[in-house]
Enzyme design. Sequence first.
Site, mmCIF file in Angstrom:
data_model
loop_
_atom_site.group_PDB
_atom_site.id
_atom_site.type_symbol
_atom_site.label_atom_id
_atom_site.label_comp_id
_atom_site.label_asym_id
_atom_site.label_seq_id
_atom_site.Cartn_x
_atom_site.Cartn_y
_atom_site.Cartn_z
ATOM 1 N N HIS A 497 0.833 -1.210 0.000
ATOM 2 C CA HIS A 497 0.000 0.000 0.000
ATOM 3 C C HIS A 497 0.868 1.262 0.000
ATOM 4 C CE1 HIS A 497 -3.600 2.392 1.343
ATOM 5 N NE2 HIS A 497 -2.633 3.171 1.789
ATOM 6 N N GLU A 498 1.774 1.353 0.956
ATOM 7 C CA GLU A 498 2.600 2.560 1.046
ATOM 8 C C GLU A 498 3.530 2.688 -0.148
ATOM 9 O OE1 GLU A 498 1.787 4.785 2.985
ATOM 10 O OE2 GLU A 498 0.472 3.601 4.276
ATOM 11 N N HIS A 501 1.690 4.514 -2.831
ATOM 12 C CA HIS A 501 1.814 5.962 -2.645
ATOM 13 C C HIS A 501 3.187 6.429 -3.139
ATOM 14 C CE1 HIS A 501 -1.842 6.922 -0.570
ATOM 15 N NE2 HIS A 501 -1.585 6.185 0.496
ATOM 16 N N HIS A 504 3.373 6.787 -6.812
ATOM 17 C CA HIS A 504 2.651 7.996 -7.221
ATOM 18 C C HIS A 504 3.573 9.212 -7.107
ATOM 19 C CE1 HIS A 504 -1.602 10.042 -6.978
ATOM 20 N NE2 HIS A 504 -1.011 10.227 -8.137
#
Length: 725
Positions: A497-498, A501, A504
């Site tokens: 998940h991180e 990010h 991105h």
Amino acid sequence: MNKLVTAALGALLLPVALSTPNDMIAQTRQNPFMVPYETPFGIPPFEQISYEDYMPAIEKGIADKRAEIEAIANNPATPTFDNTILAMEKSGDLLQRVMLVFGALDETDNNEQMLAISEKAYPMVSAASDEIMMNDKLFQRVKYLYDRRDQLGLDGPQKRALELAYKDFTRNGALLSPEKKEELKALNNELSLLFLTFNKNLLASTNSFEIVVDDPAQLAGIPAGIVATAAEEANKRGKSGKWVFTLHAPSRLPVLKYADNRDLREKMYQGYMNLASTAPYDNRPVIEKLVKARAKKAHLLGYDTFAAYMTDNVMAKTPDAARNLLLQIWGPTKDRVKEEVAEMQTYIDQSGEKFTLAPWDYYYYAEKVRQKKFDLDENEVSAYFSVDNVRKGIFTLAERLYGVTFTELPDAPKYNPEVKVYEVKDKDNNHVAVFMTDYFPRPSKRQGAWMSEFRSAYEDADGTSARPIVYNVGNFTRPTADTPALLTLDEVATMFHEFGHGLHGMLTKAKLRSQAGTNVDRDFVELPSQITEHWALEPELLKEYAFHYKTGQPIPESLVKKVQAASTHNQGFEMTERVTAALLDLEWGELNPTDSDKIDVDAFEEQVAAKLDKPSQIAYRYRSPYFKHIFGSDGYASGYYTYMWAEVLDTDGFELFSEKGIFDPATAKSFKENILEMGGSEDPMTLFKRFRGHEPKVDALLRAHGLTPRPEGAKGGDINTPGGK
């Protein structure tokens, strides 16, 4: 996330009664923030930074920022995009540089010195932000451009930046009278100090709690690695021969999930439920003041509620739209919880026990039922997920999907010895970004996991540019003397998940600072992170990174099938925690108390639970006194729903990968170009539809969690529900 004003101010919209020049005494050594970083890729020179460097750099940064903003506001030339909007974006370099470092270390290596600095720094930066937002000359230049935006020949990202800049000004008091502006400044300063108090209480309360076990019989059922970590923690605390468990997730969750001793589970559960709820670290009075100050701020700015103020600036647009999405999920979720509770109670009864399932039993018996139904032991699974293996998995994923590689830089500057630093390159060997990881808990680090950056990306028309320096932080299970750090499935998902990010932030090609990377609508920012989780347990990727830490053997196909079969197990619990947290958050945001009203935090939570008919066996994911997302800052306030909103996007989006192939080059290229590289340069729904081909629907989320949609005619439909955008 941060938009133009954040970029213009310098990172954390923090803030103000500036110190006198006498406080800025010349140093006998050069303040490392005051000069360009002479380090690889411009990484902050952490080893050179001392506590004494922060305040002089912050004060000088604010002074520089003030001068730059005044020059823009008083420019006699006719306003243009370049001399106003772009100039604002480029201002405040020193302030941004120091606050990005201070903000990071305040979260990861906090101590008394950092707390003392934060109590000065954050109010100062917050006030500096107010000064910019309430500078009428500056606003008039922005308004001049905004009123003529269709005649200026701006490209799409420029026009969007101008529109958002105008909206940021109006949302931050630009249209208020001088008297009302002063009132808003006072409220913002009050909120800044309340956030500090809330976070200080939460960290102190977390670190003050411990469960000391001196009878090894009480440890039955807890994995050996967790027991070993508890023994090491006891040694650190001068309690050799005993075991110490804390409220940090790698300690708390295994006790709740595996401890056969029901009293131990209850003690841990009650400790967590009462976190930051008793003197001297009681956050309930802080929450009362926060809620009242937020309501006043919203009313001052022309909004009915604080929730209306917060949702107006994102995809949802209204609290009703956010709530409607959550309620579409809530019905099927409650249906599933009833099934789960019945299954667990049957297991308890058949085991000869004579009690009714309680909240501290849920994790434990959910795991027992899972083992029985799927013959799955998570300890067996974790043996294949050492932290180094999972790191290899995320890097392999990035290379296969997006053509980027990661090379460790062992000698690069780092803010803590446990940090690892990597250079990121594209398939043509061009530098893309710097990436850092910081994965293990420390008493000085706040709970949770997150991504941020030490430098954002930009590309100016004059040829100057920068590539990002991104970091991921976690609080994963530590290694022991006998085993490496072995991650649970939840921790594996969190790392992916991180990293989403992080991608991105790293792969952005947006030119403007205010639109680069994760500078997007709050309810869009979780799309890249949550979609990345889907690859974690895909067999095609598992065979490249999931190897047993002892034997080196790949995870067997039979075990993978068990994991996949169990993937929707306990989803009633999981979704109840998330949906009720989001709905509680919205309810707090819609509360409109007067100064004389008394707010009973515990009673308010119970009222919301009763209104939702929340199952009594499941507590809130975060009780209000430790709901840092919404009370530790304004970051996710009236916005915790965004995780669910974005999951509608990510589950629908991943179905395209599933249809085409999880490593399909064309689909990966489209996601990279339309989502990861674009940042906030276009409307998020436009970007999503360009990638996916249609607007997202809730059904994809329900399918992903094994939940059955309600019958036709019940609340449902696409994400743009009535009252939405």
